[in-house]
Scaffold this active site. Structure first.
Site, PDB file in Angstrom:
ATOM      1  N   ASP A 130       0.869  -1.260   0.075  1.00 25.52           N
ATOM      2  CA  ASP A 130       0.225   0.125  -0.297  1.00 25.52           C
ATOM      3  C   ASP A 130       0.718   0.663   0.129  1.00 25.52           C
ATOM      4  O   ASP A 130       2.080   1.417   0.760  1.00 25.52           O
ATOM      5  CB  ASP A 130      -1.028  -0.154   1.247  1.00 25.52           C
ATOM      6  CG  ASP A 130      -1.497  -1.020   1.016  1.00 25.52           C
ATOM      7  OD1 ASP A 130      -2.418  -1.089   0.196  1.00 25.52           O
ATOM      8  OD2 ASP A 130      -2.648  -1.398   2.076  1.00 25.52           O
TER       9      ASP A 130
ATOM     10  N   ASP B 255      -6.957  -1.306  -5.061  1.00 24.17           N
ATOM     11  CA  ASP B 255      -7.623  -1.274  -3.980  1.00 24.17           C
ATOM     12  C   ASP B 255      -8.799   0.135  -4.664  1.00 24.17           C
ATOM     13  O   ASP B 255      -9.459  -0.326  -4.267  1.00 24.17           O
ATOM     14  CB  ASP B 255      -7.579  -0.582  -2.016  1.00 24.17           C
ATOM     15  CG  ASP B 255      -6.801  -1.846  -1.835  1.00 24.17           C
ATOM     16  OD1 ASP B 255      -6.506  -2.613  -1.983  1.00 24.17           O
ATOM     17  OD2 ASP B 255      -5.835  -1.576  -0.896  1.00 24.17           O
TER      18      ASP B 255
END
Length: 176
Positions: free
Chosen positions: A135, A153
């Site tokens: 991330d 995402d």
């Protein structure tokens, strides 16, 4: 003499016609996967774990790893979640491709599925290759911060919102 050609219906395409009709949706999913993986490779090779680059008063680039699912759900478990979420992502991908074959006449629904497919496969690749999801996008305000996330995402989230919108719009359509 040739018999009638079965072109299928939006909900039940013929076996031969459907794969060509989902090609564009699969190409979109592949584009999301490639873009997601390229950005993850960039951040994984350019940043040190935990490093942050301040860009805006509410947004930073960072490098963090998520061993769990959305919002770090189950991230502190002993490692079984890696394979559970990998399997879940693979099953979701198969179901989504099956749905895309059956619903080629519904562009909004197909777009939502393609976005979710690209995101799911992008995160599955991370789990298999790294053992965690990479991330790097971090939004915050003062002392509050949203959990860091990635382009996969974004695809999953946008696809989910579009699924809800599609259902709301279809339920308002007069049936007849």
């Amino acid at each position: 003499m040739a018999g009638p050609v079965d072109h299928g219906t939006p909900d039940q395409p013929s076996g031969r016609a459907a794969p060509a009709r989902i090609g564009g949706w699969l190409a979109l999913a592949l584009f999301i996967i490639v873009l997601d993986q390229l950005t993850k490779i960039y951040f994984n090779t350019t940043f040190q774990y935990g490093e942050r680059l301040h860009l805006l008063p509410f947004f930073d680039f960072t490098l963090v790893y998520n061993r769990g699912a959305a919002f770090s759900f189950l991230a502190t478990e002993e490692g079984w979640q890696r394979w559970f979420f990998t399997g879940l992502g693979c099953v979701a991908a198969v179901v989504i491709v099956w749905l895309l074959r059956r619903t080629h006449g519904q562009p909004r629904f197909s777009l939502a599925l393609a976005l979710i497919l690209g995101g799911a496969v992008g995160n599955v690749i991370d789990r298999v290759v790294y053992g965690h999801v990479v991330d790097f996008l971090l939004f915050y305000w003062n002392d509050w911060q949203f959990p860091a996330f990635n382009l996969a995402d974004v695809g999953i989230s946008c696809g989910a919102v579009l699924l809800v919108l599609d259902e709301l719009l279809r339920s308002r359509k007069p049936h007849g």
